[in-house]
Design a protein around this motif. Structure first.
Motif: not given
Length: 295
Positions: A180-182, A186-187, A194-195, A214-215
């Motif tokens: 999405d557009h996160t 934000d995370v 992160i891998d 992907r988140y």
């Protein structure tokens, strides 16, 4: 025992009546021997230096000083190799003219290789940039071949983030981070890991990566709470040629057309009017009313 002492001892044993002239001759002879020794050592040292240049040997050293060198017309740092000073210019450190002063490198351990030596003036030049270029090329080929790495976030920007793999800086964009557009900010926070895998390399040789997975966020707000003509506070998440996504609730992005009366950028706070609530599709449409100025 030195040459002078040995010779004087020998003379003392052989002839108790050694004259001061004899000693003077011996002292001059010793000076000649020492100068020849020094020249021989210098030849040996420079032979090793030239060999390291030819072999492109990777070296490690502590930055001892930084200064501006008038002859080189550049800021430089100095390290040592076997007691021989090595000068590395700003350009060969891999720094742009707009970087911070090189004094920040003093005391740091850096990798470099020797690139030039001039016996006449005793100048030995080094390059940290060439080591970084080799590491960059190696990482690029390993990523391109499908190898996965763990990247550490070092800087978060409105459009993405900078990360490092080892000592090599890579980029990750928000559009490649989530379904999405996160946004990355934000995370993740600076220092998080992160891998990642290969995404692409730009014309400017910026190496871009993307997450292995992907988140994705589910919609956490009930669309029944939203109605047409409501005006809500939103944040511009993504600007496309055909429209703009604005976050109007946690994990909920609304789509609107590009306003003709406003210039908006990702990260801007806006006043957003809802025009459609498509509950079955879990989508919201609307338009940007105005920009919210920052204090």
């Amino acid at each position: 025992m030195g040459i002078k002492s040995l010779v004087k001892k020998w003379i003392g044993v052989q002839d108790k009546e050694t004259t001061s002239a004899d000693v003077a001759v011996l002292e001059r002879s010793e000076t000649v021997f020492l100068e020849k020794d020094k020249k021989l050592n210098e030849q040996i040292e420079y032979a090793a230096i030239f060999n390291m240049i030819q072999q492109e040997v990777a070296l490690t050293g502590i930055v001892l000083a930084s200064q501006y060198d008038e002859e080189l017309a550049s800021d430089v740092v100095k390290v040592e190799v076997s007691g021989i000073p090595v000068v590395i210019t700003r350009e060969e450190l891999g720094c742009t003219p707009h970087n911070l002063p090189l004094m920040r490198y003093v005391g740091e351990t850096i990798q470099f290789q020797l690139i030039e030596a001039n016996e006449a003036n005793g100048l030995v030049m080094g390059s940290a940039k060439k080591i970084k270029e080799k590491e960059f090329d190696k990482l690029y080929h390993e990523l391109k071949e499908g190898k996965q790495f763990q990247a550490k976030v070092t800087k978060i920007l409105r459009y993405g983030a900078y990360c490092v793999i080892g000592d090599i800086s890579v980029q990750m964009l928000n559009k490649d981070f989530a379904e999405d557009h996160t946004t990355i900010g934000d995370v993740l926070e600076i220092g998080d890991t992160i891998d990642v895998r290969f995404n692409r390399i730009t014309e400017n040789k910026n190496l871009r990566v993307e997450p292995l997975v992907r988140y994705k966020n589910g919609v956490s707000v009930s669309l029944t709470e939203l109605e047409p003509n409501q005006v809500v506070l939103g944040t511009v998440r993504s600007v496309k040629k055909w429209g703009i996504f604005v976050r109007i609730a946690p994990n909920l992005d609304a789509l609107c057309s590009i306003p003709s009366h406003l210039a908006v950028r990702e990260g801007d706070k806006v006043s957003f009017r809802i025009t459609q609530v498509l509950k079955e599709e879990k989508r919201v449409r609307g338009k940007i009313v105005r920009l919210i100025k920052k204090d």
